[in-house]
Design a protein around this motif. Structure first.
Motif, PDB file in Angstrom:
ATOM      1  N   GLU A 127     -33.657  -0.723  -1.030  1.00 38.98           N
ATOM      2  CA  GLU A 127     -33.142  -1.860  -1.808  1.00 38.98           C
ATOM      3  C   GLU A 127     -34.289  -2.792  -2.201  1.00 38.98           C
ATOM      4  OE1 GLU A 127     -30.208  -4.385  -3.623  1.00 38.98           O
ATOM      5  OE2 GLU A 127     -30.328  -2.262  -3.136  1.00 38.98           O
ATOM      6  N   ARG A 162     -36.101  -1.233  -5.095  1.00 33.20           N
ATOM      7  CA  ARG A 162     -35.322  -1.372  -6.325  1.00 33.20           C
ATOM      8  C   ARG A 162     -35.476  -2.779  -6.892  1.00 33.20           C
ATOM      9  NH1 ARG A 162     -31.397  -3.713  -8.227  1.00 33.20           N
ATOM     10  NH2 ARG A 162     -30.551  -4.539  -6.292  1.00 33.20           N
ATOM     11  N   LYS A 163     -35.367  -3.784  -6.013  1.00 28.16           N
ATOM     12  CA  LYS A 163     -35.498  -5.175  -6.455  1.00 28.16           C
ATOM     13  C   LYS A 163     -36.922  -5.440  -6.991  1.00 28.16           C
ATOM     14  CE  LYS A 163     -31.996  -7.229  -3.468  1.00 28.16           C
ATOM     15  NZ  LYS A 163     -31.337  -8.221  -4.289  1.00 28.16           N
ATOM     16  N   SER A 173     -37.350  -4.018 -10.337  1.00 30.86           N
ATOM     17  CA  SER A 173     -36.572  -4.798 -11.317  1.00 30.86           C
ATOM     18  C   SER A 173     -37.126  -6.209 -11.498  1.00 30.86           C
ATOM     19  CB  SER A 173     -35.116  -4.889 -10.872  1.00 30.86           C
ATOM     20  OG  SER A 173     -34.547  -3.611 -10.774  1.00 30.86           O
ATOM     21  N   GLU A 199     -37.204  -8.619  -9.429  1.00 32.11           N
ATOM     22  CA  GLU A 199     -36.369  -9.647  -8.811  1.00 32.11           C
ATOM     23  C   GLU A 199     -37.189 -10.450  -7.811  1.00 32.11           C
ATOM     24  OE1 GLU A 199     -32.471  -8.514  -7.398  1.00 32.11           O
ATOM     25  OE2 GLU A 199     -32.490  -6.753  -8.712  1.00 32.11           O
ATOM     26  N   LEU A 207     -38.270 -11.661  -4.461  1.00 32.49           N
ATOM     27  CA  LEU A 207     -38.187 -11.053  -3.138  1.00 32.49           C
ATOM     28  C   LEU A 207     -38.534 -12.024  -2.012  1.00 32.49           C
ATOM     29  CD1 LEU A 207     -39.864  -7.664  -4.028  1.00 32.49           C
ATOM     30  CD2 LEU A 207     -37.442  -8.064  -3.601  1.00 32.49           C
TER      31      LEU A 207
END
Length: 78
Positions: free
Chosen positions: A10, A13-14, A17, A19, A21
């Motif tokens: 996960e 993936r973040k 992307s 995102e 963290l």
């Protein structure tokens, strides 16, 4: 502040992307390698110290700061 832990898949993936963290990381003991301070002793003739002090005063920094600045500049520009 409680950290929100997730599985590595996960996290990956973040990351992929783009995102944020930070809420998943514990930065309380983080360090930047290679930036640990070490002392060195250098003897300068008094005329050099006078020049260093003059330049440091012009820039509003310490003698140590001007030496670090100039050495860093020389190392990065060679």
């Amino acid at each position: 502040m409680k950290k929100n832990f997730i599985k590595a898949s996960e996290f990956d993936r973040k990351f992929d992307s783009s995102e944020d963290l930070l809420k998943h990381l514990d930065l309380s003991n983080s360090k930047r390698p290679g930036l640990e301070a070490k002392s060195v002793r250098i003897d300068f003739p008094s005329w050099m110290l006078d020049g260093l002090d003059k330049e440091a005063k012009k820039l509003g920094v310490t003698r140590q700061a001007i030496i670090k600045l100039w050495v860093s500049d020389r190392l990065h520009n060679n």
